[in-house]
Design an enzyme around this catalytic site. Structure first.
Site, PDB file in Angstrom:
ATOM      1  N   THR A 118       0.581  -1.022  -0.163  1.00  0.00           N
ATOM      2  CA  THR A 118      -0.227  -0.033   0.153  1.00  0.00           C
ATOM      3  C   THR A 118       0.918   1.395   0.311  1.00  0.00           C
ATOM      4  O   THR A 118       2.283   1.437   0.350  1.00  0.00           O
ATOM      5  CB  THR A 118      -0.687   0.057   1.276  1.00  0.00           C
ATOM      6  OG1 THR A 118      -0.960   1.543   1.553  1.00  0.00           O
ATOM      7  CG2 THR A 118      -0.151  -0.560   2.489  1.00  0.00           C
ATOM      8  N   ASP A 119       0.105   2.183  -0.674  1.00  0.00           N
ATOM      9  CA  ASP A 119       1.125   3.330  -0.990  1.00  0.00           C
ATOM     10  C   ASP A 119       0.978   4.079   1.205  1.00  0.00           C
ATOM     11  O   ASP A 119       1.887   5.222   0.889  1.00  0.00           O
ATOM     12  CB  ASP A 119       0.005   4.048  -0.852  1.00  0.00           C
ATOM     13  CG  ASP A 119      -1.387   4.750  -0.878  1.00  0.00           C
ATOM     14  OD1 ASP A 119      -1.672   4.339   0.296  1.00  0.00           O
ATOM     15  OD2 ASP A 119      -1.926   6.068  -1.675  1.00  0.00           O
ATOM     16  N   GLU A 120       0.169   3.885   1.778  1.00  0.00           N
ATOM     17  CA  GLU A 120       0.505   4.305   3.886  1.00  0.00           C
ATOM     18  C   GLU A 120       1.567   3.427   3.969  1.00  0.00           C
ATOM     19  O   GLU A 120       1.719   4.488   5.229  1.00  0.00           O
ATOM     20  CB  GLU A 120      -0.504   3.209   4.145  1.00  0.00           C
ATOM     21  CG  GLU A 120      -2.233   3.903   3.467  1.00  0.00           C
ATOM     22  CD  GLU A 120      -2.960   3.321   4.754  1.00  0.00           C
ATOM     23  OE1 GLU A 120      -2.912   3.836   6.027  1.00  0.00           O
ATOM     24  OE2 GLU A 120      -4.411   3.459   4.295  1.00  0.00           O
ATOM     25  N   TYR A 142      -0.770  -0.585  10.948  1.00  0.00           N
ATOM     26  CA  TYR A 142      -1.420  -0.981   9.592  1.00  0.00           C
ATOM     27  C   TYR A 142      -0.448  -0.882   9.245  1.00  0.00           C
ATOM     28  O   TYR A 142       0.437  -1.883   8.499  1.00  0.00           O
ATOM     29  CB  TYR A 142      -2.663  -0.319   9.447  1.00  0.00           C
ATOM     30  CG  TYR A 142      -3.263  -0.339   7.751  1.00  0.00           C
ATOM     31  CD1 TYR A 142      -2.635  -2.344   7.441  1.00  0.00           C
ATOM     32  CD2 TYR A 142      -2.656  -0.108   6.477  1.00  0.00           C
ATOM     33  CE1 TYR A 142      -3.490  -2.572   5.282  1.00  0.00           C
ATOM     34  CE2 TYR A 142      -3.232  -0.439   5.306  1.00  0.00           C
ATOM     35  CZ  TYR A 142      -3.014  -1.211   5.063  1.00  0.00           C
ATOM     36  OH  TYR A 142      -3.052  -1.635   3.645  1.00  0.00           O
ATOM     37  N   LYS A 146       2.619  -3.377   7.979  1.00  0.00           N
ATOM     38  CA  LYS A 146       2.691  -3.565   5.883  1.00  0.00           C
ATOM     39  C   LYS A 146       4.351  -3.596   5.269  1.00  0.00           C
ATOM     40  O   LYS A 146       4.508  -3.492   4.946  1.00  0.00           O
ATOM     41  CB  LYS A 146       1.639  -2.577   5.232  1.00  0.00           C
ATOM     42  CG  LYS A 146       0.137  -3.278   5.800  1.00  0.00           C
ATOM     43  CD  LYS A 146      -0.137  -4.480   4.595  1.00  0.00           C
ATOM     44  CE  LYS A 146      -0.423  -4.627   3.401  1.00  0.00           C
ATOM     45  NZ  LYS A 146      -1.204  -5.662   2.633  1.00  0.00           N
TER      46      LYS A 146
HETATM   47  N1  LIG Z   1      -7.861  -1.438   0.159  1.00  0.00           N
HETATM   48  C1  LIG Z   1      -7.178  -0.403  -0.157  1.00  0.00           C
HETATM   49  O1  LIG Z   1      -7.612   0.622  -0.703  1.00  0.00           O
HETATM   50  C2  LIG Z   1      -6.166  -1.053  -0.845  1.00  0.00           C
HETATM   51  C3  LIG Z   1      -4.981  -0.155  -0.688  1.00  0.00           C
HETATM   52  C4  LIG Z   1      -3.903  -0.970  -1.746  1.00  0.00           C
HETATM   53  C5  LIG Z   1      -3.281  -2.353  -0.772  1.00  0.00           C
HETATM   54  N2  LIG Z   1      -3.978  -2.586  -0.018  1.00  0.00           N
HETATM   55  C6  LIG Z   1      -3.709  -4.274  -0.052  1.00  0.00           C
HETATM   56  O2  LIG Z   1      -4.702  -4.870  -1.058  1.00  0.00           O
HETATM   57  C7  LIG Z   1      -4.633  -5.707  -0.113  1.00  0.00           C
HETATM   58  C8  LIG Z   1      -6.588  -6.460  -0.109  1.00  0.00           C
HETATM   59  O3  LIG Z   1      -6.500  -5.591   0.111  1.00  0.00           O
HETATM   60  P1  LIG Z   1      -8.003  -5.026   0.177  1.00  0.00           P
HETATM   61  O4  LIG Z   1      -8.771  -3.909   0.257  1.00  0.00           O
HETATM   62  O5  LIG Z   1      -9.351  -6.451  -0.582  1.00  0.00           O
HETATM   63  O6  LIG Z   1      -8.749  -6.303   2.096  1.00  0.00           O
HETATM   64  P2  LIG Z   1      -9.998  -6.945   2.535  1.00  0.00           P
HETATM   65  O7  LIG Z   1      -9.422  -6.323   4.231  1.00  0.00           O
HETATM   66  O8  LIG Z   1     -11.296  -7.067   1.410  1.00  0.00           O
HETATM   67  O9  LIG Z   1      -9.427  -8.193   2.164  1.00  0.00           O
HETATM   68  C9  LIG Z   1      -7.782  -8.914   2.827  1.00  0.00           C
HETATM   69  C10 LIG Z   1      -8.486 -10.397   2.580  1.00  0.00           C
HETATM   70  O10 LIG Z   1      -7.137 -11.810   3.681  1.00  0.00           O
HETATM   71  C11 LIG Z   1      -8.063 -12.131   4.169  1.00  0.00           C
HETATM   72  N3  LIG Z   1      -7.111 -12.032   5.075  1.00  0.00           N
HETATM   73  C12 LIG Z   1      -6.902 -11.734   6.677  1.00  0.00           C
HETATM   74  N4  LIG Z   1      -5.631 -12.668   7.429  1.00  0.00           N
HETATM   75  C13 LIG Z   1      -5.776 -13.533   6.216  1.00  0.00           C
HETATM   76  C14 LIG Z   1      -4.387 -14.586   7.058  1.00  0.00           C
HETATM   77  N5  LIG Z   1      -3.714 -14.191   8.223  1.00  0.00           N
HETATM   78  N6  LIG Z   1      -4.452 -15.797   5.880  1.00  0.00           N
HETATM   79  C15 LIG Z   1      -5.509 -15.634   5.438  1.00  0.00           C
HETATM   80  N7  LIG Z   1      -6.072 -14.641   4.515  1.00  0.00           N
HETATM   81  C16 LIG Z   1      -6.206 -13.740   5.596  1.00  0.00           C
HETATM   82  C17 LIG Z   1      -9.755 -11.546   4.805  1.00  0.00           C
HETATM   83  O11 LIG Z   1     -10.037 -12.974   4.401  1.00  0.00           O
HETATM   84  C18 LIG Z   1      -9.927 -11.331   3.582  1.00  0.00           C
HETATM   85  O12 LIG Z   1      -9.916 -11.780   2.589  1.00  0.00           O
HETATM   86  C19 LIG Z   1      -4.039  -6.166   1.103  1.00  0.00           C
HETATM   87  O13 LIG Z   1      -2.887  -6.574   0.967  1.00  0.00           O
HETATM   88  C20 LIG Z   1      -3.958  -4.397   1.316  1.00  0.00           C
HETATM   89  O14 LIG Z   1      -2.958  -3.890   2.253  1.00  0.00           O
HETATM   90  C21 LIG Z   1      -5.666  -2.170  -0.043  1.00  0.00           C
END
Ligand SMILES: NC(=O)c1ccc[n+]([C@@H]2O[C@H](COP(=O)([O-])OP(=O)(O)OC[C@H]3O[C@@H](n4cnc5c(N)ncnc54)[C@H](O)[C@@H]3O)[C@@H](O)[C@H]2O)c1
Length: 329
Positions: A118-120, A142, A146
């Site tokens: 993430t950009d964070e 968080y 990350k």
């Molecule tokens: N949502 C955003 O704006 C954003 C932006 C940049 C990066 N990201 C990154 O993208 C990725 C996905 O984010 P998202 O928004 O889809 O999140 P989300 O919370 O919708 O999905 C996360 C998924 O990971 C699963 N999970 C959590 N802990 C787990 C574990 N220990 N083992 C296996 N599965 C596990 C959850 O059940 C869920 O299905 C993350 O790594 C997040 O940091 C998200």
């Protein structure tokens, strides 16, 4: 290509899986712990996808699921900053221990690995945009966990030659996003006539990317990314949160009087902005501008009540009421 997608039952992961199966004909196994944010329903239109319910910290489950795959893409994470402030334990467990277990499995099997970040991790920036060589200055549990995971991934490339690529995305929005996040929260609250809680002055600026664009960017680095490299994958538009809420009010027929300013999140980053020149040079670029993506997203939530109704009437309601001290209609 045969892929193991960890965290593929979540928001971005399930959009990525859908795109890989439909547009690339990939064979996909999802490994997901199905936390509150991970749902079988997110994959229900993809019967051909096998779902292994397990955590990435479970070495045996990971090893079994990774057998015979060409690459592993890892989305698995705890993703809500507010929850990381209240209860950081799961963030440390999944991001630190989980990532380490995955890295050991890909090292052992000699697999390519794409790590979704993430950009964070860069923290907040007042002007200009972060590049991949900007220092990591995370500000929440968080983003700190990350960032730690990113460093561990890089260390496996440098130490063991693991074919790992890191993709840092900006704020995603689109179908299947759990309603605790800004955009789906505001859409559903606006549609229900509930209050619209805006943190602080609402002038926190985010660099919005439509989820299918981010999924395509990750897919692009999977096939074209150079091992050991980090790629920023940012959206085409920036917008302050308050402006996002106002646009949602317009699209849903809500009312400005629903806006309620609430105490700001501790350590709330003011602005995120990514320079994505490096991934653009590989041939990727975002296709969806914010205005169009937001309209599509509002339409999706309007049309998919069966997806969000069980969430809004379940544990989420309790979480919301505890967090905002207000009930949902
Ligand atoms: N949502 C955003 O704006 C954003 C932006 C940049 C990066 N990201 C990154 O993208 C990725 C996905 O984010 P998202 O928004 O889809 O999140 P989300 O919370 O919708 O999905 C996360 C998924 O990971 C699963 N999970 C959590 N802990 C787990 C574990 N220990 N083992 C296996 N599965 C596990 C959850 O059940 C869920 O299905 C993350 O790594 C997040 O940091 C998200």
């Amino acid at each position: 290509m045969k892929l193991l997608v960890c965290g593929g039952a979540g928001f971005i992961g399930s959009n990525f899986v859908r795109q890989r199966v439909r547009e690339h004909g990939d064979d996909v196994i999802v490994l997901d712990k199905l936390t509150y944010a991970g749902r079988r329903e997110n994959l229900q239109d993809l019967e051909q996808v096998e779902l292994v319910v397990a955590g990435i910290e479970d070495a045996d489950a990971v090893r079994g699921a990774a057998e015979g795959v060409d690459a592993v893409v890892n989305f698995a994470a705890e993703t809500h900053v507010d929850r990381s402030i209240a209860e950081p334990d799961a963030f440390v467990q999944t991001h630190a221990v989980g990532t380490w277990v995955l890295l050991e499995a890909v090292r052992e099997a000699g697999l390519r690995y794409v790590h979704v970040s993430t950009d964070e991790v860069y923290g907040s920036i007042e002007e200009g945009s972060f590049t991949e060589s900007s220092p990591l200055e995370p500000s929440s549990p968080y983003s700190a966990t990350k960032a730690g995971a990113d460093l561990l991934v890089s260390s496996y490339f440098h130490t063991y030659g693991t074919e790992a690529v890191i993709c840092r995305g900006s704020n995603n929005y689109g179908p299947y996003q759990y309603p605790e996040k800004l955009i789906p929260l505001m859409i559903l609250n606006a549609l229900h006539g509930d209050h619209l809680p805006v943190y602080g002055d609402g002038m926190q600026v985010r660099n919005w990317i439509y989820v299918e664009d981010f999924a395509a960017g990750i897919g692009h680095t999977l096939t074209h990314g150079v091992p050991g490299e980090v790629y920023n994958v940012g959206g085409p538009d920036e917008c302050p949160n308050l402006e996002v809420v106002r646009r949602i009010i317009e699209l849903t027929g809500g009312d400005e009087s629903q806006i309620e300013y609430v105490t700001d999140r501790p350590g709330h980053d003011r602005r995120y902005s990514l320079s994505s020149d490096k991934v653009r040079a590989l041939g990727w670029q975002p296709q969806v501008r914010f205005a169009e993506g937001l309209e599509r997203t509002v339409d999706w939530y309007r049309e998919n009540t069966a997806w969000w109704e069980p969430i809004r009437s379940g544990d989420y309601r309790e979480y919301y009421e505890r967090h905002y001290g207000r009930s949902l209609g």
